[in-house]
Design an enzyme around this catalytic site. Structure first.
Site, mmCIF file in Angstrom:
data_model
loop_
_atom_site.group_PDB
_atom_site.id
_atom_site.type_symbol
_atom_site.label_atom_id
_atom_site.label_comp_id
_atom_site.label_asym_id
_atom_site.label_seq_id
_atom_site.Cartn_x
_atom_site.Cartn_y
_atom_site.Cartn_z
ATOM 1 N N THR A 90 34.542 -39.177 146.821
ATOM 2 C CA THR A 90 33.657 -39.045 145.577
ATOM 3 C C THR A 90 33.769 -40.392 144.903
ATOM 4 O O THR A 90 33.780 -41.370 145.880
ATOM 5 C CB THR A 90 34.484 -37.886 144.859
ATOM 6 N N ASN A 91 33.303 -40.610 143.643
ATOM 7 C CA ASN A 91 33.591 -41.854 143.100
ATOM 8 C C ASN A 91 34.005 -41.816 141.582
ATOM 9 O O ASN A 91 34.243 -40.635 141.203
ATOM 10 C CB ASN A 91 32.180 -42.483 143.039
ATOM 11 N N LEU A 92 33.953 -42.832 140.885
ATOM 12 C CA LEU A 92 34.700 -42.782 139.439
ATOM 13 C C LEU A 92 33.857 -42.358 138.402
ATOM 14 O O LEU A 92 34.437 -42.594 137.287
ATOM 15 C CB LEU A 92 35.290 -44.380 139.128
#
Ligand code: C5P
Length: 228
Positions: free
Chosen positions: A29-31
């Site tokens: 995933t990412n932030l």
């Protein structure tokens, strides 16, 4: 000036990250926090639009009066968005869609093998949701497509490259440093004519204020398009 400049318009918005599962407990995933997309959904609703928000995994409350559809992966986001695209006048892609997903999903939690050999994962490229909606829009004349660009350098050049590659009329660059998860930002609106900062003085401001400015700007851009 109308307080509800988007009355009669239907906006479809994607927001947040996507989560690409590796096994039942892990994933890529990412932030992205989803804050910009949720602020846009709220501002669009306040401006009188009907709003559908397709959200990846985020910890945010649904803005009042907004229809929300939760998804996890890029493929699920695409599946949710495509049938909805035809029912909307505007598509705003704020989601930070993962570029790749594991090529296969392990049905069970991947275990350490005791030989200290780390697993390797093959990745597949995810579909470009904005480009897919833009292609559909060229067939039908709608929805009007807006993309985002989060870049660490050469923002205008990268934003213009996305404008051409995805064939959309407007790309919004995040000018603020490290915008993911932060509340303050400023934007650069890049279209075929040029680039305009928002706010005009380029001062970083909170995402809800930015979203309201953006919706006023969007209403002006849509003025020549009849209400359907
Ligand atoms: O592809 P890139 O990340 O350079 O472009 C960002 C823009 O495209 C954002 O508006 C993002 O929401 C959208 N996008 C998308 N589907 C992808 C990748 C990006 O809709 N798979």
């Amino acid at each position: 000036l109308s307080p509800r400049p988007l009355a009669g318009r239907r906006l479809l918005i994607t927001a947040g990250p996507t989560f690409e599962a590796i096994d039942p407990v892990r994933g890529i995933t990412n932030l992205s926090s989803g804050k910009m997309g949720f602020a846009i959904a709220r501002a669009a609703r306040e401006a009188g639009a009907e709003v559908t928000l397709v959200a990846g995994p985020v910890h945010l409350d649904t803005p009042r009066g907004v229809r929300r559809i939760d998804v996890r992966s890029a493929l699920q986001m695409l599946e949710a968005v495509m049938p909805l695209a035809d029912e909307h006048d505007v598509f705003v892609a704020t989601a930070a869609v993962a570029d790749w997903r594991p090529a296969s999903l392990s049905a069970h939690k991947i275990k350490k093998d005791g030989k200290k050999i780390a697993p390797t994962f093959e990745l597949s490229e995810n579909p470009d949701i904005l480009a897919a909606v833009s292609a559909r829009s060229r067939e039908r004349g709608a929805p009007y497509c807006v993309g985002f660009a989060a870049e660490s350098e050469q923002l205008e050049r990268h934003a213009r490259e996305k404008l051409l590659r995805k064939r959309v009329p407007l790309i919004i660059g995040n000018l603020g440093p490290a915008t993911f998860g932060r509340d303050d930002n400023s934007l650069l609106l890049v279209d075929a004519q040029g680039a305009t900062p928002l706010p005009v003085d380029g001062q970083a401001t909170d995402k809800l204020t930015l979203a309201r400015l953006l919706m006023a700007d969007l209403a002006d851009r849509l003025a020549s398009r009849p209400l359907s």
